[in-house]
Write a protein that holds these residues in place. Structure first.
Motif, PDB file in Angstrom:
ATOM      1  N   MET A  47       6.634  29.977  31.947  1.00  0.00           N
ATOM      2  CA  MET A  47       6.496  30.483  33.313  1.00  0.00           C
ATOM      3  C   MET A  47       5.561  31.688  33.361  1.00  0.00           C
ATOM      4  SD  MET A  47      10.335  30.298  34.821  1.00  0.00           S
ATOM      5  CE  MET A  47      11.260  28.788  34.852  1.00  0.00           C
ATOM      6  N   LYS A  48       5.664  32.566  32.390  1.00  0.00           N
ATOM      7  CA  LYS A  48       4.776  33.727  32.334  1.00  0.00           C
ATOM      8  C   LYS A  48       3.330  33.307  32.121  1.00  0.00           C
ATOM      9  CE  LYS A  48       8.278  36.968  30.804  1.00  0.00           C
ATOM     10  NZ  LYS A  48       8.759  37.842  29.734  1.00  0.00           N
ATOM     11  N   LYS A  49       3.124  32.296  31.280  1.00  0.00           N
ATOM     12  CA  LYS A  49       1.773  31.782  31.037  1.00  0.00           C
ATOM     13  C   LYS A  49       1.195  31.182  32.316  1.00  0.00           C
ATOM     14  CE  LYS A  49      -0.743  28.427  28.263  1.00  0.00           C
ATOM     15  NZ  LYS A  49      -0.737  27.031  28.637  1.00  0.00           N
ATOM     16  N   THR A  50       1.995  30.412  33.031  1.00  0.00           N
ATOM     17  CA  THR A  50       1.557  29.802  34.286  1.00  0.00           C
ATOM     18  C   THR A  50       1.260  30.869  35.332  1.00  0.00           C
ATOM     19  OG1 THR A  50       2.851  27.820  33.808  1.00  0.00           O
ATOM     20  CG2 THR A  50       2.174  28.154  36.089  1.00  0.00           C
ATOM     21  N   ALA A  51       2.083  31.905  35.400  1.00  0.00           N
ATOM     22  CA  ALA A  51       1.851  32.995  36.352  1.00  0.00           C
ATOM     23  C   ALA A  51       0.538  33.713  36.046  1.00  0.00           C
ATOM     24  CB  ALA A  51       3.013  33.971  36.320  1.00  0.00           C
ATOM     25  N   THR A  52       0.243  33.900  34.778  1.00  0.00           N
ATOM     26  CA  THR A  52      -1.015  34.538  34.377  1.00  0.00           C
ATOM     27  C   THR A  52      -2.205  33.665  34.778  1.00  0.00           C
ATOM     28  OG1 THR A  52       0.084  35.607  32.516  1.00  0.00           O
ATOM     29  CG2 THR A  52      -2.306  35.454  32.422  1.00  0.00           C
ATOM     30  N   GLU A  53      -2.097  32.363  34.571  1.00  0.00           N
ATOM     31  CA  GLU A  53      -3.174  31.451  34.950  1.00  0.00           C
ATOM     32  C   GLU A  53      -3.393  31.448  36.458  1.00  0.00           C
ATOM     33  OE1 GLU A  53      -2.055  27.696  33.287  1.00  0.00           O
ATOM     34  OE2 GLU A  53      -2.493  28.317  31.237  1.00  0.00           O
ATOM     35  N   LEU A  54      -2.317  31.459  37.231  1.00  0.00           N
ATOM     36  CA  LEU A  54      -2.446  31.509  38.691  1.00  0.00           C
ATOM     37  C   LEU A  54      -3.076  32.829  39.148  1.00  0.00           C
ATOM     38  CD1 LEU A  54       0.798  29.880  40.111  1.00  0.00           C
ATOM     39  CD2 LEU A  54      -1.544  29.096  40.380  1.00  0.00           C
ATOM     40  N   ASP A  55      -2.722  33.920  38.487  1.00  0.00           N
ATOM     41  CA  ASP A  55      -3.307  35.214  38.824  1.00  0.00           C
ATOM     42  C   ASP A  55      -4.805  35.215  38.535  1.00  0.00           C
ATOM     43  OD1 ASP A  55      -3.056  38.049  39.644  1.00  0.00           O
ATOM     44  OD2 ASP A  55      -3.671  38.407  37.564  1.00  0.00           O
ATOM     45  N   GLU A  56      -5.210  34.630  37.415  1.00  0.00           N
ATOM     46  CA  GLU A  56      -6.634  34.543  37.084  1.00  0.00           C
ATOM     47  C   GLU A  56      -7.379  33.676  38.098  1.00  0.00           C
ATOM     48  OE1 GLU A  56      -6.590  33.101  33.085  1.00  0.00           O
ATOM     49  OE2 GLU A  56      -5.960  35.035  32.266  1.00  0.00           O
ATOM     50  N   LEU A  57      -6.754  32.592  38.522  1.00  0.00           N
ATOM     51  CA  LEU A  57      -7.347  31.729  39.535  1.00  0.00           C
ATOM     52  C   LEU A  57      -7.513  32.475  40.856  1.00  0.00           C
ATOM     53  CD1 LEU A  57      -8.194  28.789  40.310  1.00  0.00           C
ATOM     54  CD2 LEU A  57      -5.825  28.459  41.010  1.00  0.00           C
ATOM     55  N   GLU A  87      10.854  30.600  29.924  1.00  0.00           N
ATOM     56  CA  GLU A  87      10.399  31.946  30.303  1.00  0.00           C
ATOM     57  C   GLU A  87       8.942  32.150  29.868  1.00  0.00           C
ATOM     58  OE1 GLU A  87      11.931  34.654  31.836  1.00  0.00           O
ATOM     59  OE2 GLU A  87      13.680  33.441  32.305  1.00  0.00           O
ATOM     60  N   LYS A  88       8.643  31.817  28.635  1.00  0.00           N
ATOM     61  CA  LYS A  88       7.294  31.982  28.103  1.00  0.00           C
ATOM     62  C   LYS A  88       6.302  31.107  28.879  1.00  0.00           C
ATOM     63  CE  LYS A  88       4.609  31.653  23.861  1.00  0.00           C
ATOM     64  NZ  LYS A  88       4.612  31.314  22.439  1.00  0.00           N
ATOM     65  N   ILE A 146      23.347  32.214  33.963  1.00  0.00           N
ATOM     66  CA  ILE A 146      23.950  33.213  33.084  1.00  0.00           C
ATOM     67  C   ILE A 146      22.837  34.177  32.652  1.00  0.00           C
ATOM     68  CG2 ILE A 146      25.353  33.564  31.015  1.00  0.00           C
ATOM     69  CD1 ILE A 146      26.011  30.523  31.192  1.00  0.00           C
ATOM     70  N   PRO A 147      22.568  35.211  33.458  1.00  0.00           N
ATOM     71  CA  PRO A 147      21.424  36.095  33.218  1.00  0.00           C
ATOM     72  C   PRO A 147      21.381  36.773  31.858  1.00  0.00           C
ATOM     73  CG  PRO A 147      22.348  36.495  35.381  1.00  0.00           C
ATOM     74  CD  PRO A 147      23.279  35.565  34.676  1.00  0.00           C
ATOM     75  N   TYR A 148      22.505  37.059  31.255  1.00  0.00           N
ATOM     76  CA  TYR A 148      22.473  37.752  29.968  1.00  0.00           C
ATOM     77  C   TYR A 148      21.997  36.852  28.825  1.00  0.00           C
ATOM     78  CZ  TYR A 148      27.163  35.776  29.306  1.00  0.00           C
ATOM     79  OH  TYR A 148      28.232  34.933  29.210  1.00  0.00           O
ATOM     80  N   LEU A 149      21.782  35.558  29.085  1.00  0.00           N
ATOM     81  CA  LEU A 149      21.217  34.656  28.070  1.00  0.00           C
ATOM     82  C   LEU A 149      19.692  34.537  28.173  1.00  0.00           C
ATOM     83  CD1 LEU A 149      23.786  31.712  28.006  1.00  0.00           C
ATOM     84  CD2 LEU A 149      23.549  33.603  26.392  1.00  0.00           C
ATOM     85  N   ARG A 150      19.090  35.326  29.054  1.00  0.00           N
ATOM     86  CA  ARG A 150      17.638  35.264  29.262  1.00  0.00           C
ATOM     87  C   ARG A 150      16.870  35.542  27.968  1.00  0.00           C
ATOM     88  NH1 ARG A 150      14.918  35.523  34.221  1.00  0.00           N
ATOM     89  NH2 ARG A 150      17.022  35.746  34.978  1.00  0.00           N
ATOM     90  N   TRP A 151      17.375  36.423  27.138  1.00  0.00           N
ATOM     91  CA  TRP A 151      16.683  36.784  25.908  1.00  0.00           C
ATOM     92  C   TRP A 151      16.554  35.604  24.941  1.00  0.00           C
ATOM     93  CZ3 TRP A 151      19.181  36.469  21.194  1.00  0.00           C
ATOM     94  CH2 TRP A 151      20.561  36.301  21.239  1.00  0.00           C
ATOM     95  N   LEU A 152      17.438  34.595  25.088  1.00  0.00           N
ATOM     96  CA  LEU A 152      17.355  33.419  24.222  1.00  0.00           C
ATOM     97  C   LEU A 152      16.169  32.528  24.567  1.00  0.00           C
ATOM     98  CD1 LEU A 152      21.070  32.258  23.896  1.00  0.00           C
ATOM     99  CD2 LEU A 152      19.616  33.224  22.119  1.00  0.00           C
ATOM    100  N   ASP A 153      15.808  32.497  25.842  1.00  0.00           N
ATOM    101  CA  ASP A 153      14.709  31.649  26.338  1.00  0.00           C
ATOM    102  C   ASP A 153      14.883  30.208  25.852  1.00  0.00           C
ATOM    103  OD1 ASP A 153      12.435  30.898  27.699  1.00  0.00           O
ATOM    104  OD2 ASP A 153      11.049  31.602  26.156  1.00  0.00           O
ATOM    105  N   LEU A 154      16.037  29.644  26.185  1.00  0.00           N
ATOM    106  CA  LEU A 154      16.340  28.276  25.792  1.00  0.00           C
ATOM    107  C   LEU A 154      15.332  27.318  26.415  1.00  0.00           C
ATOM    108  CD1 LEU A 154      20.205  28.412  26.266  1.00  0.00           C
ATOM    109  CD2 LEU A 154      18.940  28.520  24.120  1.00  0.00           C
ATOM    110  N   GLY A 155      14.696  26.527  25.605  1.00  0.00           N
ATOM    111  CA  GLY A 155      13.706  25.569  26.071  1.00  0.00           C
ATOM    112  C   GLY A 155      12.313  26.155  26.242  1.00  0.00           C
ATOM    113  N   GLY A 156      12.150  27.460  26.046  1.00  0.00           N
ATOM    114  CA  GLY A 156      10.836  28.091  26.153  1.00  0.00           C
ATOM    115  C   GLY A 156      10.317  28.218  27.572  1.00  0.00           C
TER     116      GLY A 156
END
Length: 108
Positions: free
Chosen positions: A34-44, A31-32, A19-29
């Motif tokens: 995943m973004k942190k992990t993506a940043t760490e992989l980019d730094e690596l 999204e945040k 249900i894409p329109y619920l993305r703003w809720l970030d249920l379970g955290g």
């Protein structure tokens, strides 16, 4: 740790996937996280790229393949792709090299 988290998130079902329109809720955290992990992989990947650049630069500032050692995918990408060759692109050569190398590295 980043790689483990990446693979855990890869198989995780997130409500916003269904249900894409619920993305703003970030249920379970997720999204945040995943973004942190993506940043760490980019730094690596950036560290990996800088190491390869440092090892393979010739005296004229260009990147060359070393025939005395076995070259990996990142070495080949650095020798082929340059910012000057991209022309009008929204991505720079380093971004393309990092993304291609990560994809190649995790390919089965």
């Amino acid at each position: 740790m980043s790689l483990r988290e990446f693979f855990e998130f890869h198989g995780t079902f997130v409500v916003s996937d269904a249900i894409p329109y619920l993305r703003w809720l970030d249920l379970g955290g997720y999204e945040k996280a995943m973004k942190k992990t993506a940043t760490e992989l980019d730094e690596l990947a950036q560290v990996w790229l800088e190491e390869h650049k440092r090892k393979s630069v010739d005296h004229n500032g260009g990147v060359v393949l070393n025939s005395k050692k076995e070259n990996d995918f990142m070495d080949v990408m650095l020798s082929i792709l340059d910012d000057d060759e991209l022309g009008v692109s929204s991505y720079d050569a380093d971004t393309i090299n990092k993304a291609s190398s990560l994809i190649q590295h995790f390919r089965p």
